[in-house]
Design an enzyme around this catalytic site. Structure first.
Site, PDB file in Angstrom:
ATOM      1  N   ASN A  13       0.879  -1.171   0.000  1.00 62.79           N
ATOM      2  CA  ASN A  13       0.000   0.000   0.000  1.00 62.79           C
ATOM      3  C   ASN A  13       0.916   1.220   0.000  1.00 62.79           C
ATOM      4  O   ASN A  13       1.457   1.591   1.026  1.00 62.79           O
ATOM      5  CB  ASN A  13      -0.890  -0.028   1.257  1.00 62.79           C
ATOM      6  N   LYS A  15       0.278   4.270  -0.386  1.00 67.03           N
ATOM      7  CA  LYS A  15      -0.320   5.509   0.148  1.00 67.03           C
ATOM      8  C   LYS A  15      -0.006   6.687  -0.789  1.00 67.03           C
ATOM      9  O   LYS A  15       0.051   6.487  -2.000  1.00 67.03           O
ATOM     10  CB  LYS A  15       0.156   5.740   1.577  1.00 67.03           C
ATOM     11  N   HIS A  98      -9.576   1.634   4.475  1.00 64.70           N
ATOM     12  CA  HIS A  98      -8.323   1.767   5.230  1.00 64.70           C
ATOM     13  C   HIS A  98      -8.545   2.726   6.403  1.00 64.70           C
ATOM     14  O   HIS A  98      -9.309   3.689   6.281  1.00 64.70           O
ATOM     15  CB  HIS A  98      -7.218   2.300   4.311  1.00 64.70           C
ATOM     16  N   GLU A 100      -6.869   5.056   7.537  1.00 65.47           N
ATOM     17  CA  GLU A 100      -6.597   6.467   7.233  1.00 65.47           C
ATOM     18  C   GLU A 100      -7.785   7.108   6.512  1.00 65.47           C
ATOM     19  O   GLU A 100      -8.073   8.287   6.712  1.00 65.47           O
ATOM     20  CB  GLU A 100      -5.302   6.583   6.401  1.00 65.47           C
ATOM     21  N   GLU A 170      -5.889  -4.784  10.287  1.00 62.54           N
ATOM     22  CA  GLU A 170      -4.897  -3.740  10.535  1.00 62.54           C
ATOM     23  C   GLU A 170      -5.206  -3.031  11.851  1.00 62.54           C
ATOM     24  O   GLU A 170      -6.028  -2.092  11.870  1.00 62.54           O
ATOM     25  CB  GLU A 170      -4.906  -2.726   9.392  1.00 62.54           C
ATOM     26  N   GLY A 176       2.046   2.423  10.639  1.00 65.33           N
ATOM     27  CA  GLY A 176       3.015   3.502  10.482  1.00 65.33           C
ATOM     28  C   GLY A 176       3.674   3.918  11.786  1.00 65.33           C
ATOM     29  O   GLY A 176       4.334   4.953  11.851  1.00 65.33           O
ATOM     30  N   SER A 216       2.958  -2.065  10.212  1.00 65.38           N
ATOM     31  CA  SER A 216       4.405  -2.162  10.453  1.00 65.38           C
ATOM     32  C   SER A 216       4.970  -3.552  10.162  1.00 65.38           C
ATOM     33  O   SER A 216       5.916  -3.986  10.812  1.00 65.38           O
ATOM     34  CB  SER A 216       4.750  -1.716  11.889  1.00 65.38           C
TER      35      SER A 216
END
Ligand code: PGA
Length: 255
Positions: A13, A15, A98, A100, A170, A176, A216
Site C-alpha cells: 500500500n 499511500k 483503510h 486512514e 490492521e 506507520g 508495520s
C-alpha cells in the site's frame, strides 16, 4: 498461513507516495523479486500511477490495485473515481476502508459496504481493512469491534463475492508506528475474523477467504507473522516502498 486452503496475498500500500517515474522504477526493481513468488503480489499505487503501473507489470505476475473507489457508477462527485473507471484501466484490486480513510476522510462502515458492492460489481478484488484503535484494545473490546466491522462492511454480499474479498486485519495502533502486533495477537485477531466470516457465510467460505495482517510489517517480522495459521499475507505500507524489503516479505510468504 494454511497453504493447503489459501494462497498468500502480499500487497504493498504505497499511500500518497511516488511520482510516475518513481513508481516505474520501483516496479522495475520489484519485478525480479516477485518473479518466482508462489504468493499473489499486488502493488496498490496512487490513482495517478495506475496507468504507469498497469503497463509496467504487463507479462509479469504482479497485480495492480488502487487505494479507494467511490460507490456510485458516475455523476456529480467531484474528485472521486468509480470502480468501473479502475476496472477499465486494467486495475485488479482496490483497498477499501483503510483506517486512514476512516480517520481523515470520515468513511464509515456504511460507505465501506457501498464501496465494496460497487467494487465487486465492477469485477475488482477488494481488500477491505478492519482493525481496532489502541484504546479499544485496552478496553478489551477488540473482538466486538472486529465483529461489528465485518458484519457491517460485508452486509448483503453473496458467499461467492465474500470468497473474492480479501480482508486486511490492521490494528490502527500498529499502522506507520513501528509498533507491530505480536504474531500471537495477529493470529488471534485473524482467527477471530475468520470465525465471524464462518458464522455469516459458512465454514467453506471462511476457510477460503484471505485474511492479511497489516501494520508495520517489515522484512524482519514478516516470516514470524506469516508462519501463523490464519495470517494469509500482508498489507504493507512503509516497507513496500523499498524493493529489497518488499522482496524479503515476498520471500517470507513463499517460506
Ligand atoms: P505500515 O502501513 O506498514 O506503514 O504500518 C500499513 C497500512 O497502512 O496498510
Amino acid at each position: 498461513m494454511n497453504k493447503k486452503l489459501r494462497k498468500a496475498v502480499i500487497a504493498g500500500n504505497w499511500k500518497m507516495n511516488k511520482t510516475r517515474p518513481e513508481a516505474f522504477d520501483l516496479i522495475e526493481a520489484i519485478k525480479p523479486l516477485a518473479a518466482n513468488a508462489d504468493c499473489e503480489v499486488v502493488v496498490c499505487v496512487p490513482f495517478t500511477n495506475l496507468e504507469t503501473a498497469v503497463n509496467a507489470v504487463k507479462g509479469t505476475n504482479i497485480r495492480v490495485g488502487a487505494q479507494n473507489c467511490h460507490f456510485e457508477k458516475s455523476g456529480a462527485f467531484t474528485g472521486e473515481i468509480s470502480a468501473d473507471m479502475l476496472a477499465e484501466l486494467g486495475v485488479e484490486y482496490v483497498v477499501l476502508g483503510h483506517s486512514e480513510r476512516r480517520q481523515y476522510f470520515a468513511e464509515t462502515d456504511e460507505t465501506v459496504n457501498k464501496r465494496l458492492k460497487a467494487a465487486l460489481a465492477a469485477g475488482l478484488k477488494p481488500i477491505v481493512c478492519v482493525g481496532e484503535l489502541l484504546w479499544e484494545r485496552e478496553c478489551g473490546i477488540t473482538d466486538e469491534v472486529l465483529g461489528k466491522q465485518c458484519k457491517l462492511d460485508f452486509y448483503g454480499i453473496s458467499a461467492d463475492d465474500m470468497r473474492k474479498t480479501v480482508i486486511a486485519y490492521e490494528p490502527v495502533w500498529a499502522i506507520g508506528t513501528g509498533k507491530t502486533a505480536t504474531a500471537e495477537q495477529a493470529e488471534e485477531a485473524c482467527a477471530y475474523i475468520r470465525s465471524v466470516i464462518a458464522k455469516l457465510f459458512g465454514k467453506d467460505v471462511a476457510d477460503a477467504v484471505t485474511v492479511q495482517y497489516g501494520g508495520s510489517m517489515n522484512a524482519k517480522n514478516a516470516a514470524e507473522l506469516l508462519s501463523k495459521e490464519n495470517v494469509d499475507g500482508g498489507l504493507i505500507g512503509g516497507a513496500s516502498l523499498k524493493a529489497p524489503d518488499f522482496g524479503e516479505i515476498i520471500k517470507a510468504a513463499n517460506g
